[in-house]
Write an enzyme that holds these catalytic residues in place. Structure first.
Site, short mmCIF file in Angstrom:
data_model
loop_
_atom_site.label_atom_id
_atom_site.label_comp_id
_atom_site.label_asym_id
_atom_site.label_seq_id
_atom_site.Cartn_x
_atom_site.Cartn_y
_atom_site.Cartn_z
CE LYS A 20 -3.58 2.40 2.47
NZ LYS A 20 -4.65 2.31 3.47
NE ARG B 121 -5.98 9.87 3.41
CZ ARG B 121 -4.69 10.07 3.25
NH1 ARG B 121 -4.21 11.31 3.28
NH2 ARG B 121 -3.86 9.06 3.09
CD GLU C 66 5.87 -4.17 3.86
OE1 GLU C 66 5.26 -5.09 4.44
OE2 GLU C 66 6.23 -3.13 4.44
CE LYS D 9 -6.12 1.76 -0.51
NZ LYS D 9 -6.73 1.57 0.77
C1 PBG Z 1 -7.13 3.58 5.33
C2 PBG Z 1 -7.57 3.36 3.95
C3 PBG Z 1 -7.45 4.28 2.91
C4 PBG Z 1 -8.03 3.70 1.80
C5 PBG Z 1 -8.49 2.43 2.17
N1 PBG Z 1 -8.18 2.23 3.51
C6 PBG Z 1 -6.90 5.66 2.92
C7 PBG Z 1 -5.59 5.93 3.47
O1 PBG Z 1 -4.78 5.04 3.69
O2 PBG Z 1 -5.34 7.10 3.72
C8 PBG Z 1 -8.12 4.36 0.48
C9 PBG Z 1 -9.11 3.82 -0.46
C10 PBG Z 1 -9.39 4.68 -1.61
O3 PBG Z 1 -8.77 5.73 -1.84
O4 PBG Z 1 -10.29 4.30 -2.37
N2 PBG Z 1 -6.61 2.57 6.05
#
Ligand code: PBG
Length: 330
Positions: A202, A212, A240, A255
């Site tokens: 991620k 957000r 990872e 992601k």
């Molecule tokens: C947080 C989380 C995020 C997303 C999924 N889980 C945002 C972040 O890490 O700030 C983002 C998903 C998206 O942008 O569609 N744990």
């Protein structure tokens, strides 16, 4: 007009002549079974709200969310992933609402498993929807995210979601060692059949901006770069992935998706686990914004994005473009 033929025996265009021939030559396909729908939850009953930064996507109260999930599942979508938008007064430094057994997510899991039992319910494990500062972990007085302290909190959250009936837990926090910790805690409590889908790679990404807005969170200090990965790195992603597989993950995920197709392809070579990709909020929002201006066709652009993610090696894809892609498939 040339009357003699010249030497060109190989003509790739022969395989593109008609739609029928193109179908035979097609290397990859999309089907409803490839997709996971992320769904946003709000408190209350019979409530739905538009998400400003994600045109076409809504936050739902639990009752409406179950209806939404039923419709998606009837169209062949095998799984949903749940994200709560928590009232600001319920947020605190540790994110303790994350392990409230009567919180939004556990309540939704229980109802989904009762009303749509064959739907796979995935629950995201991380503290950011619940913390007053917006980080995925717990900071100390120096604003450093405390890894091992956070693991304890993630275990509490995991056990509450497992108890509620989640099929798969998806840790998205990027703390070190969380897969092993969560696996051991689940097994110790008799949840051997609850799976772990680890967001192994991620990235610290600007493409999460609209998300957000969707869960109504913002960072009160710093950024997420001490736990989420540097977009410049790919070998670190493989590290990872290998660690998460060793720690007992059942599935892995990359992601965001489109800027990281090479990461998907490389991880796919290194693991025998299913590999997913999260086509994130920013990847959705930018296409919708351009579509609204008449600059491109959202449905065609989503198809091309998602088939590209599949071609890179993704076995399944989390995407907000579910309705556009279902329309296309039907
Ligand atoms: C947080 C989380 C995020 C997303 C999924 N889980 C945002 C972040 O890490 O700030 C983002 C998903 C998206 O942008 O569609 N744990």
């Amino acid at each position: 007009m040339a009357l003699t033929t010249f030497e060109m025996l190989k003509r790739p265009r022969r395989n593109r002549q008609t739609s029928s021939i193109r179908q035979l030559a097609q290397e990859h396909t999309l089907c409803a079974g490839d997709f996971v729908a992320p769904l946003f939850l709000i408190p209350g009953d019979k409530r739905r709200e538009q998400i400003e930064a994600m045109p076409g996507i809504e936050r739902h109260s639990v009752d409406f969310l179950v209806k939404e999930a039923e419709i998606l599942h009837a169209q062949g979508i095998p799984a949903v992933d749940l994200f709560p938008s928590i009232d600001p007064f319920a947020k605190d430094h540790e994110g303790s609402e994350a392990w409230n057994p009567n919180g939004l997510v556990p309540t939704a899991i229980r109802l989904l498993k009762r009303e749509v039992p064959s739907l796979c319910v995935i629950a995201d494990i991380a503290l950011d929807p619940y913390t007053s500062h917006g980080h995925d972990g717990i900071p100390n007085e120096f604003h450093e995210i405390e890894n091992d302290l956070t693991l304890e909190a993630l275990i509490r959250q995991s056990l509450i979601y497992a108890e509620a009936g989640a099929d798969i837990l998806a840790p998205s926090d990027m703390m070190d060692g969380r897969v092993k910790f969560i696996r051991e805690a689940l097994d110790a409590q008799g949840f051997q059949n609850v799976g772990i889908l680890s967001y192994c790679a991620k990235y610290a990404s600007a493409f999460y901006g609209p998300f957000r807005n969707a869960i109504q969170t913002s960072l009160s200090f710093g950024d997420k770069k001490t736990y989420q990965m540097d977009p410049a790195n790919v070998r670190e992603a493989i590290r990872e992935a290998i660690l998460d597989e060793e720690e007992g993950a059942d599935m892995l995920m990359v992601k965001p998706a489109l800027p990281y197709l090479d990461v998907i392809a490389k991880i796919k070579e290194k693991t025998t686990l299913p590999v997913g990709a999260y086509h994130v909020s920013g990847e959705y929002a930018m296409i919708m914004a351009a579509h609204e201006r008449g600059w491109l066709d959202a449905q065609k652009t989503f198809y091309e994005s998602l088939i590209g993610i599949k071609r890179a090696g993704a076995d399944f894809i989390f995407t907000y473009a579910i309705n556009q892609i279902l329309d296309l498939l039907n």
